[in-house]
Design a protein around this motif. Structure first.
Motif, mmCIF file in Angstrom:
data_model
loop_
_atom_site.group_PDB
_atom_site.id
_atom_site.type_symbol
_atom_site.label_atom_id
_atom_site.label_comp_id
_atom_site.label_asym_id
_atom_site.label_seq_id
_atom_site.Cartn_x
_atom_site.Cartn_y
_atom_site.Cartn_z
ATOM 1 N N VAL A 1 1.867 5.973 -7.425
ATOM 2 C CA VAL A 1 0.856 6.914 -7.925
ATOM 3 C C VAL A 1 1.460 8.310 -8.055
ATOM 4 O O VAL A 1 1.275 8.997 -9.077
ATOM 5 C CB VAL A 1 -0.375 6.936 -7.002
ATOM 6 C CG1 VAL A 1 -1.312 8.086 -7.382
ATOM 7 C CG2 VAL A 1 -1.125 5.611 -7.079
ATOM 8 N N LEU A 2 2.208 8.743 -7.042
ATOM 9 C CA LEU A 2 2.842 10.065 -7.086
ATOM 10 C C LEU A 2 3.834 10.155 -8.241
ATOM 11 O O LEU A 2 3.865 11.161 -8.971
ATOM 12 C CB LEU A 2 3.542 10.351 -5.759
ATOM 13 C CG LEU A 2 2.644 10.580 -4.542
ATOM 14 C CD1 LEU A 2 3.484 10.748 -3.283
ATOM 15 C CD2 LEU A 2 1.745 11.804 -4.744
ATOM 16 N N THR B 1 2.889 2.633 -18.355
ATOM 17 C CA THR B 1 1.455 2.707 -18.057
ATOM 18 C C THR B 1 0.873 1.316 -17.816
ATOM 19 O O THR B 1 0.056 1.112 -16.909
ATOM 20 C CB THR B 1 0.705 3.387 -19.216
ATOM 21 O OG1 THR B 1 1.265 4.691 -19.441
ATOM 22 C CG2 THR B 1 -0.777 3.524 -18.898
ATOM 23 N N SER C 1 0.842 -1.206 0.000
ATOM 24 C CA SER C 1 0.000 0.000 0.000
ATOM 25 C C SER C 1 0.872 1.250 0.000
ATOM 26 O O SER C 1 0.587 2.225 -0.712
ATOM 27 C CB SER C 1 -0.932 -0.001 1.216
ATOM 28 O OG SER C 1 -1.848 -1.081 1.147
ATOM 29 N N THR D 1 -1.790 -1.768 -10.051
ATOM 30 C CA THR D 1 -3.076 -1.383 -9.456
ATOM 31 C C THR D 1 -3.959 -2.608 -9.232
ATOM 32 O O THR D 1 -4.540 -2.788 -8.157
ATOM 33 C CB THR D 1 -3.802 -0.377 -10.363
ATOM 34 O OG1 THR D 1 -2.999 0.806 -10.508
ATOM 35 C CG2 THR D 1 -5.151 0.014 -9.769
ATOM 36 N N THR E 1 9.150 3.799 -13.643
ATOM 37 C CA THR E 1 8.509 5.119 -13.666
ATOM 38 C C THR E 1 9.495 6.195 -13.230
ATOM 39 O O THR E 1 9.409 7.343 -13.684
ATOM 40 C CB THR E 1 7.272 5.129 -12.747
ATOM 41 O OG1 THR E 1 6.405 4.051 -13.100
ATOM 42 C CG2 THR E 1 6.499 6.442 -12.899
ATOM 43 N N PHE F 1 1.758 0.284 -14.404
ATOM 44 C CA PHE F 1 0.916 0.967 -13.415
ATOM 45 C C PHE F 1 -0.441 0.277 -13.297
ATOM 46 O O PHE F 1 -0.948 0.069 -12.183
ATOM 47 C CB PHE F 1 0.729 2.431 -13.812
ATOM 48 C CG PHE F 1 -0.183 3.195 -12.888
ATOM 49 C CD1 PHE F 1 0.280 3.638 -11.658
ATOM 50 C CD2 PHE F 1 -1.491 3.474 -13.247
ATOM 51 C CE1 PHE F 1 -0.554 4.334 -10.792
ATOM 52 C CE2 PHE F 1 -2.333 4.162 -12.395
ATOM 53 C CZ PHE F 1 -1.860 4.608 -11.165
ATOM 54 N N TRP G 1 -2.459 -4.757 -6.396
ATOM 55 C CA TRP G 1 -2.712 -4.168 -5.084
ATOM 56 C C TRP G 1 -4.165 -4.375 -4.664
ATOM 57 O O TRP G 1 -4.444 -4.672 -3.491
ATOM 58 C CB TRP G 1 -2.374 -2.682 -5.126
ATOM 59 C CG TRP G 1 -2.728 -1.955 -3.857
ATOM 60 C CD1 TRP G 1 -2.079 -2.031 -2.660
ATOM 61 C CD2 TRP G 1 -3.828 -1.056 -3.664
ATOM 62 N NE1 TRP G 1 -2.699 -1.235 -1.730
ATOM 63 C CE2 TRP G 1 -3.774 -0.617 -2.319
ATOM 64 C CE3 TRP G 1 -4.835 -0.573 -4.488
ATOM 65 C CZ2 TRP G 1 -4.699 0.280 -1.792
ATOM 66 C CZ3 TRP G 1 -5.759 0.325 -3.972
ATOM 67 C CH2 TRP G 1 -5.689 0.747 -2.636
ATOM 68 N N PHE H 1 3.912 8.304 -11.003
ATOM 69 C CA PHE H 1 3.232 8.200 -12.293
ATOM 70 C C PHE H 1 2.549 9.511 -12.662
ATOM 71 O O PHE H 1 2.634 9.967 -13.814
ATOM 72 C CB PHE H 1 2.211 7.065 -12.252
ATOM 73 C CG PHE H 1 1.557 6.789 -13.585
ATOM 74 C CD1 PHE H 1 2.242 6.103 -14.576
ATOM 75 C CD2 PHE H 1 0.273 7.229 -13.853
ATOM 76 C CE1 PHE H 1 1.651 5.855 -15.810
ATOM 77 C CE2 PHE H 1 -0.327 6.980 -15.075
ATOM 78 C CZ PHE H 1 0.363 6.291 -16.051
ATOM 79 N N VAL H 2 1.880 10.129 -11.691
ATOM 80 C CA VAL H 2 1.234 11.425 -11.943
ATOM 81 C C VAL H 2 2.285 12.466 -12.301
ATOM 82 O O VAL H 2 2.094 13.278 -13.212
ATOM 83 C CB VAL H 2 0.414 11.869 -10.715
ATOM 84 C CG1 VAL H 2 -0.072 13.305 -10.886
ATOM 85 C CG2 VAL H 2 -0.780 10.943 -10.506
ATOM 86 N N TYR I 1 2.521 1.460 -3.429
ATOM 87 C CA TYR I 1 1.548 1.876 -4.445
ATOM 88 C C TYR I 1 1.298 3.386 -4.366
ATOM 89 O O TYR I 1 1.148 4.051 -5.397
ATOM 90 C CB TYR I 1 0.235 1.118 -4.262
ATOM 91 C CG TYR I 1 -0.802 1.466 -5.303
ATOM 92 C CD1 TYR I 1 -0.633 1.083 -6.634
ATOM 93 C CD2 TYR I 1 -1.937 2.202 -4.967
ATOM 94 C CE1 TYR I 1 -1.570 1.417 -7.596
ATOM 95 C CE2 TYR I 1 -2.883 2.534 -5.929
ATOM 96 C CZ TYR I 1 -2.695 2.144 -7.242
ATOM 97 O OH TYR I 1 -3.628 2.474 -8.195
ATOM 98 N N GLY I 2 1.264 3.924 -3.141
ATOM 99 C CA GLY I 2 1.126 5.377 -2.992
ATOM 100 C C GLY I 2 2.292 6.116 -3.624
ATOM 101 O O GLY I 2 2.106 7.134 -4.307
#
Length: 272
Positions: free
Chosen positions: A28-29, A62, A21, A69, A261, A65, A72, A31-32, A24-25
């Motif tokens: 996300v940061l 991508t 978790s 996702t 990434t 990612f 997870w 990837f964004v 994964y957070g």
């Protein structure tokens, strides 16, 4: 499924839930940030954002990612299913130890997809960095093909075990150990050759104040994080430690996605 050390799998799954978790957070940061940099920074090689977002490497990142996702979500689902629906410790232990349940099979599928895509990105970068020299990537390509075949065999076996409701843990661990080693070898090879190429072309001097950025550049560009985590997986698999192997194996898709990434994020930062 009852045996010494099996009960440790439930705490290990809780460690996986928390660790993945968190990872994964982070993903996300990253990837964004990568999407932001690709759409806002100017790139002379690919001046239009649409071209940068449809590049081979970014599409592969991508895909990683999306795979992480899904992986997870399965980790979270299994944790809640075990805690809410099974009702007792014995059932939770049996569920955690049974890799042939549908969610377990799906996790293995996503794991192999992540490994193959991640290995493919590293091999592609090796090919690019070495001036599209085909000879340099022959060994990684051969091992990728062998790994894909081995993964397909393992998935078929797991589906068979799920249908018969009988898991051969010894055989499964042998296949997983072979998969980890087979993925580790081309990653060690590619990481070493990418690092060697970067070291040869860089003008940074070891004694200068920019040694740390140079080291980070090598670490990111050569996907050393991915290679290190594969090494941990291979060691725990060879040791046949189920409770230890489950932690690096279940977090491997996140590590692979983060490692690749990071490359796009670093490029975006350098352009900024």
């Amino acid at each position: 499924m009852q045996g010494p050390g099996i009960a440790i799998l439930v705490p290990a799954d809780l460690v996986v839930l928390v660790l993945e978790s968190f990872l994964y957070g982070v993903l996300v940061l990253l990837f964004v940030s990568a999407v932001h940099f690709l759409t806002t920074r100017r790139n002379f090689a690919r001046p239009r954002a649409k071209h940068r977002l449809t590049s081979v490497v970014f599409l592969a990142v991508t895909a990683l990612f999306v795979v992480e996702t899904a992986h997870w979500i399965l980790i979270v689902y299994e944790a809640f299913f075990g805690l809410i629906h099974l009702g007792n410790t014995a059932s939770e232990v049996a569920f955690a130890a049974d890799f042939a349940v549908p969610s377990g099979v799906a996790k293995i599928v996503f794991l192999f997809v992540a490994i193959l895509v991640g290995d493919g990105i590293v091999t592609y970068r090796l090919w690019i960095i070495w001036g599209r020299n085909v000879k340099v990537v022959i060994f990684p390509i051969v091992t990728h093909i062998a790994l894909a075949v081995l993964g397909l065999v393992l998935i078929v076996k797991m589906v068979t075990w799920a249908a018969s409701q009988k898991v051969d843990f010894g055989e499964e661990f042998t296949w997983e150990a072979a998969s980890a080693v087979l993925s580790l070898l081309p990653n060690l090879y590619s990481t070493a050759f990418i690092a060697l190429r970067i070291w040869k072309v860089t003008d940074v001097v070891f004694t200068s104040e920019s040694t740390l950025p140079w080291f980070l550049l090598i670490l990111i560009e050569s996907a050393a994080l991915q290679t290190f985590w594969l090494l941990v997986c291979a060691v725990t698999a060879v040791l046949k430690s189920e409770e230890l192997f489950s932690i690096p194996a279940n977090t491997l898709p996140a590590i692979i996605a983060i490692s690749n990434t990071l490359i796009h994020t670093r490029v975006g930062w350098s352009q900024g």
